[in-house]
Design an enzyme around this catalytic site. Sequence first.
Site, PDB file in Angstrom:
ATOM      1  N   HIS A 267       9.122  24.140  28.771  1.00 31.90           N
ATOM      2  CA  HIS A 267       8.482  24.698  29.973  1.00 31.90           C
ATOM      3  C   HIS A 267       9.555  25.437  30.764  1.00 31.90           C
ATOM      4  CE1 HIS A 267       5.682  25.244  33.134  1.00 31.90           C
ATOM      5  NE2 HIS A 267       5.587  24.012  33.624  1.00 31.90           N
ATOM      6  N   HIS A 306       3.398  31.254  23.747  1.00 30.20           N
ATOM      7  CA  HIS A 306       2.803  30.736  24.977  1.00 30.20           C
ATOM      8  C   HIS A 306       1.457  30.122  24.640  1.00 30.20           C
ATOM      9  CE1 HIS A 306       1.419  30.580  29.130  1.00 30.20           C
ATOM     10  NE2 HIS A 306       2.686  30.699  29.451  1.00 30.20           N
ATOM     11  N   ASP A 362      10.355  33.768  30.087  1.00 32.56           N
ATOM     12  CA  ASP A 362      11.710  33.225  30.056  1.00 32.56           C
ATOM     13  C   ASP A 362      12.647  33.949  29.108  1.00 32.56           C
ATOM     14  OD1 ASP A 362      11.611  31.296  31.990  1.00 32.56           O
ATOM     15  OD2 ASP A 362      10.546  29.914  30.679  1.00 32.56           O
TER      16      ASP A 362
HETATM   17  N1  ACO Z   1       9.291  29.967  17.586  1.00 31.63           N
HETATM   18  C1  ACO Z   1       8.825  29.777  16.327  1.00 31.63           C
HETATM   19  N2  ACO Z   1       7.596  29.344  16.048  1.00 31.63           N
HETATM   20  C2  ACO Z   1       6.783  29.091  17.079  1.00 31.63           C
HETATM   21  C3  ACO Z   1       7.176  29.288  18.404  1.00 31.63           C
HETATM   22  C4  ACO Z   1       8.489  29.742  18.643  1.00 31.63           C
HETATM   23  N3  ACO Z   1       8.924  29.962  19.876  1.00 31.63           N
HETATM   24  N4  ACO Z   1       6.164  28.954  19.226  1.00 31.63           N
HETATM   25  C5  ACO Z   1       5.156  28.578  18.436  1.00 31.63           C
HETATM   26  N5  ACO Z   1       5.522  28.658  17.148  1.00 31.63           N
HETATM   27  C6  ACO Z   1       4.687  28.400  15.968  1.00 31.63           C
HETATM   28  C7  ACO Z   1       4.492  26.916  15.739  1.00 31.63           C
HETATM   29  O1  ACO Z   1       5.482  26.380  14.880  1.00 31.63           O
HETATM   30  C8  ACO Z   1       3.115  26.894  15.156  1.00 31.63           C
HETATM   31  O2  ACO Z   1       3.203  27.297  13.810  1.00 31.63           O
HETATM   32  P1  ACO Z   1       2.281  26.583  12.692  1.00 31.63           P
HETATM   33  O3  ACO Z   1       0.880  26.989  13.046  1.00 31.63           O
HETATM   34  O4  ACO Z   1       2.767  27.140  11.416  1.00 31.63           O
HETATM   35  O5  ACO Z   1       2.509  25.121  12.826  1.00 31.63           O
HETATM   36  C9  ACO Z   1       2.375  28.000  15.887  1.00 31.63           C
HETATM   37  O6  ACO Z   1       3.400  28.921  16.265  1.00 31.63           O
HETATM   38  C10 ACO Z   1       1.625  27.520  17.126  1.00 31.63           C
HETATM   39  O7  ACO Z   1       2.554  26.832  17.950  1.00 31.63           O
HETATM   40  P2  ACO Z   1       2.166  25.622  18.892  1.00 31.63           P
HETATM   41  O8  ACO Z   1       3.375  24.762  19.091  1.00 31.63           O
HETATM   42  O9  ACO Z   1       0.920  24.966  18.391  1.00 31.63           O
HETATM   43  O10 ACO Z   1       1.811  26.405  20.214  1.00 31.63           O
HETATM   44  P3  ACO Z   1       1.656  25.753  21.641  1.00 31.63           P
HETATM   45  O11 ACO Z   1       0.641  26.530  22.356  1.00 31.63           O
HETATM   46  O12 ACO Z   1       1.458  24.277  21.551  1.00 31.63           O
HETATM   47  O13 ACO Z   1       3.116  25.961  22.272  1.00 31.63           O
HETATM   48  C11 ACO Z   1       4.929  26.820  23.466  1.00 31.63           C
HETATM   49  C12 ACO Z   1       3.410  26.893  23.248  1.00 31.63           C
HETATM   50  C13 ACO Z   1       5.341  25.384  23.851  1.00 31.63           C
HETATM   51  C14 ACO Z   1       5.305  27.732  24.640  1.00 31.63           C
HETATM   52  C15 ACO Z   1       5.648  27.276  22.162  1.00 31.63           C
HETATM   53  O14 ACO Z   1       5.291  28.598  21.845  1.00 31.63           O
HETATM   54  C16 ACO Z   1       7.162  27.134  22.261  1.00 31.63           C
HETATM   55  O15 ACO Z   1       7.696  26.046  21.996  1.00 31.63           O
HETATM   56  N6  ACO Z   1       7.888  28.236  22.663  1.00 31.63           N
HETATM   57  C17 ACO Z   1       9.311  28.161  22.826  1.00 31.63           C
HETATM   58  C18 ACO Z   1       9.632  27.524  24.158  1.00 31.63           C
HETATM   59  C19 ACO Z   1       9.353  28.460  25.321  1.00 31.63           C
HETATM   60  O16 ACO Z   1       9.741  29.624  25.312  1.00 31.63           O
HETATM   61  N7  ACO Z   1       8.718  27.900  26.363  1.00 31.63           N
HETATM   62  C20 ACO Z   1       8.418  28.657  27.588  1.00 31.63           C
HETATM   63  C21 ACO Z   1       6.955  28.805  27.769  1.00 31.63           C
HETATM   64  S1  ACO Z   1       6.625  29.794  29.183  1.00 31.63           S
HETATM   65  C22 ACO Z   1       6.852  28.770  30.477  1.00 31.63           C
HETATM   66  O17 ACO Z   1       6.746  27.588  30.412  1.00 31.63           O
HETATM   67  C23 ACO Z   1       7.212  29.395  31.701  1.00 31.63           C
END
Ligand code: ACO
Length: 428
Positions: A267, A306, A362
């Site tokens: 987050h 996201h 971010d």
């Molecule tokens: N890098 C690589 N793969 C990713 C990423 C990433 N940043 N984000 C999602 N994925 C992949 C997952 O591995 C998953 O793949 P799969 O279907 O093969 O298993 C798919 O994309 C869906 O991901 P989820 O984790 O189910 O997506 P969710 O909606 O739960 O997560 C989140 C959203 C937490 C933001 C995620 O994209 C992430 O961890 N991003 C990196 C951290 C980040 O930048 N956070 C800031 C968010 S913005 C904020 O809070 C202000």
Amino acid sequence: MADTLTITDNRTGKQYEIPIEHGAIRAMDLRQIRTAADDFGLMTYDPAFQNTANCKSRITFIDGDKGVLLYRGYPIEQLAEHSTYLETAYLLLYGELPTAPQLQTWTKEIAQHTMLHENIKKLMEGFQYDAHPMSIFLSTVGALSTNYPDAKKIADEQARQVNIRRLIAKVPSIAAYAYRHSMGRPYIYPDNALSFPGNFLNMLFRMTEPVYQSNPVLERALDVLFILHADHEQNCSTAAMRGIGSSQADPYSSLAGAAAALYGPLHGGANEAVLRMLKEIGSISHVPDFITRVKRGEGRLMGFGHRVYKSYDPRARIIKQTADAVFEVTGRNPLLDIALELERIALEDDYFVSRKLYPNVDFYSGLIYQAMGFPVEMFPVLFAIPRTAGWLAQWDEMLRDADQKIARPRQVYIGSGPRDFVPVGQRK
Ligand code: ACO
């Protein structure tokens, strides 16, 4: 005719008409679907609330597919161009842009509350010299409730309003004190002749000069970043704010919990994680190798993806423009080239394209903060300062919402059935 959903229960053959309002059914309407008098009734199972609305809200609208973000109906792009953080905070809290006299009063009221009680300063001195500023921040916000017992009167409109002002005004002071503490520098008291971001920069960076003059480009860039981070509807930390606030805890305690939720790397800790990732990658030539490792599941591309945006985060686009203005003053952040190359490759790569993973707010904000002289540990704190307005607006809205009660999710129990206690000597 009203929209309804017809559900046929194959177990009993019974049909149920469930009303649809605002594109949602009420989960409680499913409770009537049961097979026997002692059946609890149908529940929904939704870990991480991926498809559950926790409230009706008038504050922030996001269209994740189109990349639209509105605060009280106003597009984020227009607010970033024309508004200030303080004006935007007023808009989030009270639903309308302030008139000129309202803005003047609001600005004066916030300025009146920027000082911290000396005992809070002493409390902060007690933290370890290398304590993470976000840990200091969230602990100190919680501790503020001891100074303001009237904050407990959450049903008292006047008490609520004064504590909203105190929180918005004091979070920059706490953040600056946390930073100065980590640097071993003396605390700088607020200067209320300065703007909200100007005063914050003063409390952070003033050394021996009698009056601190910030660079107007950097001051404006910080204000824009504050506008972009001010609210984002029902995210993890806002859900924490509403959840804690629903037990009628005071706003300082609720906000400490929200800040704790923001601290995590998935987050508000993400921009700190982005910078660490860029440093670890080290050079453009290592980018393809890093992307391959991410695709193998050996870590995430931080600052990408996201829960709601399935296209370019509109805030990331504004931040990229802001970065250009900042780098003209500070010089180019050498990590920017690695970030641009990561974005270029990721936006072409099927792994990211098929999962609709785009840069989020971010991805670039950390590069700006670093160029402005902030250590990475301060990044989540810089997020928490403006998000305070959003948390408070959401908390206030929740308290006024007759539909709301103490937040208390259900569970699907899959553990053991009843069994007899086994004395310790007889356990295998
Ligand atoms: N890098 C690589 N793969 C990713 C990423 C990433 N940043 N984000 C999602 N994925 C992949 C997952 O591995 C998953 O793949 P799969 O279907 O093969 O298993 C798919 O994309 C869906 O991901 P989820 O984790 O189910 O997506 P969710 O909606 O739960 O997560 C989140 C959203 C937490 C933001 C995620 O994209 C992430 O961890 N991003 C990196 C951290 C980040 O930048 N956070 C800031 C968010 S913005 C904020 O809070 C202000």
